[in-house]
Design an enzyme around this catalytic site. Structure first.
Site, PDB file in Angstrom:
ATOM      1  N   GLU A 112       0.841  -1.263   0.106  1.00  0.00           N
ATOM      2  CA  GLU A 112      -0.097   0.095   0.040  1.00  0.00           C
ATOM      3  C   GLU A 112       0.836   1.336  -0.184  1.00  0.00           C
ATOM      4  OE1 GLU A 112      -2.840   0.134   3.305  1.00  0.00           O
ATOM      5  OE2 GLU A 112      -4.417   0.520   1.749  1.00  0.00           O
ATOM      6  N   HIS A 114       6.531 -27.227  -0.922  1.00  0.00           N
ATOM      7  CA  HIS A 114       5.941 -28.216  -1.587  1.00  0.00           C
ATOM      8  C   HIS A 114       4.877 -27.898  -2.442  1.00  0.00           C
ATOM      9  CE1 HIS A 114       7.906 -31.463   0.927  1.00  0.00           C
ATOM     10  NE2 HIS A 114       8.107 -30.425   1.372  1.00  0.00           N
ATOM     11  N   LYS A 132     -13.712   1.423  -3.363  1.00  0.00           N
ATOM     12  CA  LYS A 132     -14.907   1.725  -2.648  1.00  0.00           C
ATOM     13  C   LYS A 132     -16.071   2.473  -3.235  1.00  0.00           C
ATOM     14  CE  LYS A 132     -12.119   2.224   1.557  1.00  0.00           C
ATOM     15  NZ  LYS A 132     -11.595   3.126   2.475  1.00  0.00           N
TER      16      LYS A 132
HETATM   17  O1  PA5 Z   1      -3.619   1.567   5.729  1.00  0.00           O
HETATM   18  C1  PA5 Z   1      -4.808   1.994   5.595  1.00  0.00           C
HETATM   19  O2  PA5 Z   1      -4.772   3.119   5.563  1.00  0.00           O
HETATM   20  C2  PA5 Z   1      -5.897   1.085   5.326  1.00  0.00           C
HETATM   21  O3  PA5 Z   1      -5.475  -0.200   5.266  1.00  0.00           O
HETATM   22  C3  PA5 Z   1      -6.912   1.328   6.463  1.00  0.00           C
HETATM   23  O4  PA5 Z   1      -6.331   0.928   7.527  1.00  0.00           O
HETATM   24  C4  PA5 Z   1      -8.356   0.620   6.144  1.00  0.00           C
HETATM   25  O5  PA5 Z   1      -8.733   0.791   5.127  1.00  0.00           O
HETATM   26  C5  PA5 Z   1      -9.217   0.565   7.215  1.00  0.00           C
HETATM   27  O6  PA5 Z   1      -9.566   1.880   7.600  1.00  0.00           O
HETATM   28  P1  PA5 Z   1     -10.410   2.553   8.767  1.00  0.00           P
HETATM   29  O7  PA5 Z   1      -9.414   2.217   9.929  1.00  0.00           O
HETATM   30  O8  PA5 Z   1     -10.611   3.795   8.581  1.00  0.00           O
HETATM   31  O9  PA5 Z   1     -11.537   1.733   9.037  1.00  0.00           O
END
Ligand code: PA5
Length: 425
Positions: A278, A299, A415
């Site tokens: 990310e 394996h 989203k």
């Molecule tokens: O790293 C990130 O920003 C995302 O993975 C968020 O943590 C994830 O989308 C969850 O978001 P939130 O904590 O707002 O529910």
């Protein structure tokens, strides 16, 4: 506490390949907060500056909660989920004898999984910690509704004593709801993004309920903070970042596979995948982070790694020196399986020899670059160290690539589509 061994990485002296000026300039983006996304560098000195008053309150609330429950339901996704699970599994193992059972929900919309967990806790004393920085994420939001409903059905007005929210200090639906319903809340700092938040209440509160030594976690993180202060390649986190950067941008590798020989590190590799995937996978750039657990995957994917497409992937191996537990291989009088030659060895010795044999096979015969990260043990201090160390390496690595380590614009695309299809106003 982490030694980066580049002997099998197929890289000549890393200090000769990468200009020290580049490392120094890139390091400034982190320490002088001059790079893109610098508003999200709150994790950098967090091991020292975290809110001690809030920590004390978390300890008190966790102590009271764990006395009342058998199971803690942790609701969250992505950065609000993976860190706590990675830490808990690494530190307590997969079948811990002590502490509270933890079950994670809200990281999936699978009806089957969610209903099975609901049925499982129906007859148990359980509590809930709902974790969401934005407070508006759909997956944990709908999961929380069903577990909250069940808890209220079981406990009536006492349910509010068994529910904790970890979220933004003032914004978002979760904060509004928690305040309205009287749930205890803990704060996710504004300047720390999800995947960098494991040492904030996001990870710390559930781990306290699980019975993990979070003081030791902070101690490890503080140590890593000290050990990764240098702005040159004497900094081991930068050595790792530089090696993967060179393998990617100069040698053309596209995939990094994180290898563990311990099943209890599997979720740690998931946390690492989110951290690097990310943070770096944007603007058409980045290594694809993947993971395997050996021997299991020797394996299956072992075949591909040894003999498949070349020039595609390199491996980074988590070499753990001391296991959490060890056991010896028993002798057998009749030795029908022919394994008596191993009877004076422990499982961990055999696992370590397997690791050496695999490195020789993959690196020498398979020509796959291997970066080896030598780690002493799997405990709370070590987790704190590793978590901070990888975050520092990730920030360096993303800045070397020229991307903002702290945003995730790509995550928003699905989203938008989902909301459109669901008819959200
Ligand atoms: O790293 C990130 O920003 C995302 O993975 C968020 O943590 C994830 O989308 C969850 O978001 P939130 O904590 O707002 O529910």
């Amino acid at each position: 506490m982490i030694k980066v061994n580049l002997d099998n990485s197929k890289l000549e002296n890393i200090e000769k390949i990468i200009e020290s000026k580049l490392i120094k300039e890139t390091s400034k983006k982190i320490f002088e907060k001059s790079g893109a996304g610098s508003d999200f560098l709150g994790w950098l000195d967090w091991p020292e500056k975290f809110d001690k008053t809030e920590y004390k309150k978390m300890q008190e609330v966790a102590k009271q909660l764990k006395e009342k429950i058998e199971v803690l339901i942790v609701v969250g996704i992505g950065g609000s989920y993976l860190g706590a699970r990675a830490a808990d599994e690494m530190i307590r193992g997969l079948y811990p004898k002590n502490g509270c059972e933890i079950i994670y929900v809200g990281n999936t919309i699978s009806s089957t999984y969610t209903k099975q967990v609901l049925d499982y806790v129906e007859t148990k004393k359980f509590g809930i910690v709902n974790i969401s920085k934005s407070g508006t994420t759909t997956e944990p939001g709908i999961a929380f509704r069903v577990f909250e409903n069940l808890l209220i059905k079981k406990e009536g007005s006492k349910a509010s004593e068994l529910i904790v929210a970890v979220t933004d200090k003032s914004r978002g639906a979760l904060k509004t709801m928690a305040d309205a319903k009287g749930y205890t809340t803990f704060t996710i700092p504004d300047d720390i993004g999800g995947r960098f938040s494991v040492l904030t209440p996001v990870g710390i509160f559930p781990l306290l309920v699980a019975g993990v030594d979070t003081d030791a976690m902070f101690e490890g993180a503080k140590q890593a903070m000290k050990d990764t202060k240098a702005d040159d390649l004497s900094n081991s986190a930068y050595q790792y970042a530089a090696a993967r950067y060179v393998l990617h941008t100069k040698k053309g590798y596209k995939v990094e596979t994180l290898v563990s020989y311990e099943l209890q590190m599997q979720m740690f590799t998931e946390w690492w995948k989110q951290l690097f995937g990310e943070s770096e996978g944007k603007d058409g750039k980045g290594l694809l982070p993947t993971s395997v657990v050996f021997s299991t995957d020797l394996h299956s994917l072992g075949q591909f790694i040894q003999d498949g497409t070349k020039g595609l992937l390199f491996e980074t191996i988590l070499k753990i020196k001391n296991p959490l537990l060890n056991l010896s291989i028993p002798a057998d009088e009749v030795n029908l399986d022919g394994l008596n030659y191993l009877h004076n060895k422990s499982f961990h010795e055999v696992n370590t020899i397997a690791l050496q044999g695999v490195i020789e096979a993959h690196a020498n015969e398979g020509n796959i670059p291997n970066i080896i990260l030598e780690i002493e043990e799997m405990n709370a201090k070590s987790f704190g160290y590793l978590a901070y160390w990888f975050m520092k390496a990730c920030a360096m690595s993303a800045y070397l690539l020229g991307v903002n380590p702290f945003d995730q614009p790509g995550v928003e695309v699905y989203k938008k589509n989902m909301f459109k299809l669901l008819g959200k106003k």
